[in-house]
Design a protein around this motif. Structure first.
Motif, PDB file in Angstrom:
ATOM      1  N   ALA A  23      39.099  15.657 -39.709  1.00  0.00           N
ATOM      2  CA  ALA A  23      40.473  15.858 -39.246  1.00  0.00           C
ATOM      3  C   ALA A  23      41.200  14.545 -38.969  1.00  0.00           C
ATOM      4  CB  ALA A  23      40.472  16.740 -38.000  1.00  0.00           C
ATOM      5  N   ASP A  24      40.585  13.636 -38.249  1.00  0.00           N
ATOM      6  CA  ASP A  24      41.282  12.404 -37.870  1.00  0.00           C
ATOM      7  C   ASP A  24      41.515  11.461 -39.049  1.00  0.00           C
ATOM      8  OD1 ASP A  24      41.668  13.182 -35.238  1.00  0.00           O
ATOM      9  OD2 ASP A  24      39.710  12.417 -34.602  1.00  0.00           O
ATOM     10  N   PRO A  25      40.518  11.218 -39.902  1.00  0.00           N
ATOM     11  CA  PRO A  25      40.826  10.381 -41.076  1.00  0.00           C
ATOM     12  C   PRO A  25      41.849  11.011 -42.010  1.00  0.00           C
ATOM     13  CG  PRO A  25      38.554  11.203 -41.149  1.00  0.00           C
ATOM     14  CD  PRO A  25      39.071  11.476 -39.790  1.00  0.00           C
ATOM     15  N   VAL A  26      41.855  12.325 -42.116  1.00  0.00           N
ATOM     16  CA  VAL A  26      42.857  12.985 -42.956  1.00  0.00           C
ATOM     17  C   VAL A  26      44.243  12.832 -42.349  1.00  0.00           C
ATOM     18  CG1 VAL A  26      43.673  15.243 -43.773  1.00  0.00           C
ATOM     19  CG2 VAL A  26      41.283  14.590 -44.089  1.00  0.00           C
ATOM     20  N   GLN A  27      44.336  12.825 -41.026  1.00  0.00           N
ATOM     21  CA  GLN A  27      45.634  12.615 -40.383  1.00  0.00           C
ATOM     22  C   GLN A  27      46.223  11.263 -40.779  1.00  0.00           C
ATOM     23  OE1 GLN A  27      47.383  14.818 -38.205  1.00  0.00           O
ATOM     24  NE2 GLN A  27      48.995  13.357 -38.637  1.00  0.00           N
ATOM     25  N   GLU A  28      45.394  10.225 -40.791  1.00  0.00           N
ATOM     26  CA  GLU A  28      45.866   8.909 -41.209  1.00  0.00           C
ATOM     27  C   GLU A  28      46.272   8.918 -42.680  1.00  0.00           C
ATOM     28  OE1 GLU A  28      46.420   6.075 -39.437  1.00  0.00           O
ATOM     29  OE2 GLU A  28      46.126   7.433 -37.741  1.00  0.00           O
ATOM     30  N   TRP A  29      45.486   9.588 -43.501  1.00  0.00           N
ATOM     31  CA  TRP A  29      45.803   9.671 -44.930  1.00  0.00           C
ATOM     32  C   TRP A  29      47.148  10.350 -45.151  1.00  0.00           C
ATOM     33  CZ3 TRP A  29      46.844  13.704 -48.193  1.00  0.00           C
ATOM     34  CH2 TRP A  29      46.851  13.413 -49.573  1.00  0.00           C
ATOM     35  N   ALA A  55      47.066  17.471 -39.082  1.00  0.00           N
ATOM     36  CA  ALA A  55      45.772  17.518 -39.766  1.00  0.00           C
ATOM     37  C   ALA A  55      44.688  18.076 -38.852  1.00  0.00           C
ATOM     38  CB  ALA A  55      45.387  16.123 -40.266  1.00  0.00           C
ATOM     39  N   ARG A  56      44.776  17.793 -37.571  1.00  0.00           N
ATOM     40  CA  ARG A  56      43.814  18.393 -36.635  1.00  0.00           C
ATOM     41  C   ARG A  56      44.020  19.897 -36.560  1.00  0.00           C
ATOM     42  NH1 ARG A  56      40.728  15.319 -33.279  1.00  0.00           N
ATOM     43  NH2 ARG A  56      40.693  16.923 -31.655  1.00  0.00           N
ATOM     44  N   TYR A  57      45.275  20.334 -36.663  1.00  0.00           N
ATOM     45  CA  TYR A  57      45.530  21.774 -36.696  1.00  0.00           C
ATOM     46  C   TYR A  57      44.859  22.385 -37.923  1.00  0.00           C
ATOM     47  CZ  TYR A  57      48.329  26.050 -35.918  1.00  0.00           C
ATOM     48  OH  TYR A  57      48.742  27.326 -35.674  1.00  0.00           O
ATOM     49  N   ALA A  58      45.083  21.806 -39.091  1.00  0.00           N
ATOM     50  CA  ALA A  58      44.433  22.295 -40.308  1.00  0.00           C
ATOM     51  C   ALA A  58      42.914  22.228 -40.172  1.00  0.00           C
ATOM     52  CB  ALA A  58      44.898  21.488 -41.512  1.00  0.00           C
ATOM     53  N   GLY A  59      42.414  21.178 -39.537  1.00  0.00           N
ATOM     54  CA  GLY A  59      40.981  21.030 -39.362  1.00  0.00           C
ATOM     55  C   GLY A  59      40.373  22.055 -38.429  1.00  0.00           C
ATOM     56  N   ARG A  60      41.180  22.613 -37.551  1.00  0.00           N
ATOM     57  CA  ARG A  60      40.691  23.678 -36.668  1.00  0.00           C
ATOM     58  C   ARG A  60      40.684  25.026 -37.391  1.00  0.00           C
ATOM     59  NH1 ARG A  60      39.686  22.218 -31.648  1.00  0.00           N
ATOM     60  NH2 ARG A  60      40.599  20.324 -30.781  1.00  0.00           N
ATOM     61  N   LEU A  61      41.632  25.221 -38.298  1.00  0.00           N
ATOM     62  CA  LEU A  61      41.688  26.490 -39.016  1.00  0.00           C
ATOM     63  C   LEU A  61      40.706  26.546 -40.184  1.00  0.00           C
ATOM     64  CD1 LEU A  61      44.268  26.772 -37.274  1.00  0.00           C
ATOM     65  CD2 LEU A  61      45.334  27.895 -39.235  1.00  0.00           C
ATOM     66  N   TYR A  62      40.421  25.377 -40.778  1.00  0.00           N
ATOM     67  CA  TYR A  62      39.540  25.332 -41.945  1.00  0.00           C
ATOM     68  C   TYR A  62      38.446  24.296 -41.708  1.00  0.00           C
ATOM     69  CZ  TYR A  62      43.938  27.408 -43.405  1.00  0.00           C
ATOM     70  OH  TYR A  62      45.077  28.173 -43.455  1.00  0.00           O
ATOM     71  N   PRO A  63      37.591  24.535 -40.736  1.00  0.00           N
ATOM     72  CA  PRO A  63      36.637  23.488 -40.322  1.00  0.00           C
ATOM     73  C   PRO A  63      35.564  23.181 -41.351  1.00  0.00           C
ATOM     74  CG  PRO A  63      36.165  25.568 -39.211  1.00  0.00           C
ATOM     75  CD  PRO A  63      37.470  25.753 -39.916  1.00  0.00           C
ATOM     76  N   ASP A  64      35.350  24.071 -42.318  1.00  0.00           N
ATOM     77  CA  ASP A  64      34.300  23.852 -43.307  1.00  0.00           C
ATOM     78  C   ASP A  64      34.828  23.284 -44.621  1.00  0.00           C
ATOM     79  OD1 ASP A  64      32.207  24.861 -41.655  1.00  0.00           O
ATOM     80  OD2 ASP A  64      32.873  26.902 -42.098  1.00  0.00           O
ATOM     81  N   ALA A  65      36.128  23.043 -44.712  1.00  0.00           N
ATOM     82  CA  ALA A  65      36.695  22.481 -45.939  1.00  0.00           C
ATOM     83  C   ALA A  65      36.212  21.047 -46.132  1.00  0.00           C
ATOM     84  CB  ALA A  65      38.219  22.511 -45.877  1.00  0.00           C
ATOM     85  N   GLY A  66      35.967  20.681 -47.380  1.00  0.00           N
ATOM     86  CA  GLY A  66      35.640  19.295 -47.669  1.00  0.00           C
ATOM     87  C   GLY A  66      36.845  18.399 -47.439  1.00  0.00           C
ATOM     88  N   GLU A  67      36.613  17.103 -47.368  1.00  0.00           N
ATOM     89  CA  GLU A  67      37.714  16.184 -47.060  1.00  0.00           C
ATOM     90  C   GLU A  67      38.852  16.249 -48.081  1.00  0.00           C
ATOM     91  OE1 GLU A  67      38.481  11.582 -45.573  1.00  0.00           O
ATOM     92  OE2 GLU A  67      36.524  12.182 -46.355  1.00  0.00           O
ATOM     93  N   PRO A  68      38.584  16.299 -49.401  1.00  0.00           N
ATOM     94  CA  PRO A  68      39.714  16.404 -50.336  1.00  0.00           C
ATOM     95  C   PRO A  68      40.542  17.665 -50.129  1.00  0.00           C
ATOM     96  CG  PRO A  68      37.714  15.717 -51.477  1.00  0.00           C
ATOM     97  CD  PRO A  68      37.298  16.135 -50.109  1.00  0.00           C
TER      98      PRO A  68
END
Length: 321
Positions: A23-29, A55-68
């Motif tokens: 979540a956090d590295p994706v937020q920077e991206w 991105a943290r919101y998305a990371g909470r809803l889809y916690p198993d998604a790969g980084e891409p």
């Protein structure tokens, strides 16, 4: 009192919290990508978006998604929040502009990026083109159609709310609950579970009455929690479009009393959500894993919204009970 209610409802939520490790590295991206797509990101705007944590919101809803894939999901989430700001901020778009935005976005989703609409361009269009590229390439046509229908429903609700605000017509409780199911974009987030997990659900199962009711309750739970968190802001800007304000007006009670009534309504809805989720029958070995992923996704949308609301700078909620 409001802060206490928000934290007490979080404590009463039986759904386990989850968060993607990306979540956090994706937020920077995402923030870097926004700048490259031409969105005006001065220092203050970048900090505001960073602290909002889409991105943290998305990371909470889809916690198993790969980084891409989480990058794609976070880009979509950012697009929807930027549209929400454009349609509901102090300098919000007029209803006819929202209709044009809706038409342009749906043209892109249904016909592809080569098709253009005069009411939809610039950085917002480029951002949606970027976010839609991978789902469009990878997901089947029936899924793409279902997702576009959900976006159409959401943006139509946004337009209807804008028309009501412009007319100075606050909604009744029943009118508001139905409209809020559109403006929340929860129904947009549900199909994205299939993209994140790679498990698609056939339309007949996706639209099964029991699964639809569970999705409806999940939508209500995350929407009403958000209404409690945004109450102070909505008093000044929402034109009565907040469940607390609608309940207070319809019942003729003070806002503080209405907060308690909405919290009780939330607890009752959560109890029904838990019972219905546990009662879902088997759809057979071909589809059960996908149905379980879908139901987990609806639950993650509820709990993820609760946790993200309390951590995001988008809402002025103290970070401790």
């Amino acid at each position: 009192m409001l802060e206490e209610v928000l934290w007490s409802l979080r404590s009463a939520c039986p759904i386990a919290p989850r968060l993607s490790p990306y979540a956090d590295p994706v937020q920077e991206w995402v923030l870097d990508r926004l700048a490259r797509l031409g969105l005006p990101l001065d220092g203050a705007t970048r900090r505001r978006l960073e602290r909002a944590g889409f991105a943290r919101y998305a990371g909470r809803l889809y916690p198993d998604a790969g980084e891409p894939d989480l990058r794609t999901l976070a880009t979509l989430f950012t697009w929807f929040f930027l549209v929400d700001d454009a349609c509901d901020g102090p300098d919000r778009l007029a209803p006819e502009q929202i209709r044009a935005l809706r038409a342009g976005a749906l043209t892109l989703l249904r016909e592809g990026p080569r098709w253009r609409h005069p009411g939809f361009g610039g950085p917002l269009r480029r951002l949606l083109v970027e976010a839609w590229r991978e789902p469009r390439r990878r997901m089947p046509a029936r899924w793409r159609s279902r997702f576009a229908d959900a976006v159409a429903h959401h943006l139509d609700g946004t337009w209807r709310e804008a028309v009501a605000k412009e007319a100075g017509r606050p909604p009744s409780v029943s009118e508001y609950v139905e409209l809020r199911r559109a403006t929340s974009a929860a129904y947009v987030s549900y199909p994205l579970v299939e993209f994140a997990t790679g498990r698609t659900v056939p339309d007949a199962v996706y639209h099964h009455p029991l699964l639809r009711r569970i999705g409806e309750l999940g939508n209500d739970l995350l929407s009403w929690y958000n209404d409690l968190a945004s109450l102070d802001r909505d008093v000044a800007t929402s034109g009565g479009h907040n469940l607390v304000l609608a309940v207070a007006a319809e019942r003729g009670v003070p806002q503080e009393t209405a907060v308690g009534l909405v919290a009780d309504r939330w607890r009752d809805a959560m109890a029904r959500f838990v019972v219905l989720r546990a009662s879902v029958p088997s759809f057979g070995p071909t589809w059960d894993a996908a149905v379980t992923a879908h139901l987990d996704g609806v639950a993650n949308a509820v709990r993820g919204t609760v946790d993200w609301t309390l951590e995001s700078a988008r809402y002025p909620v103290p970070d401790t009970p």
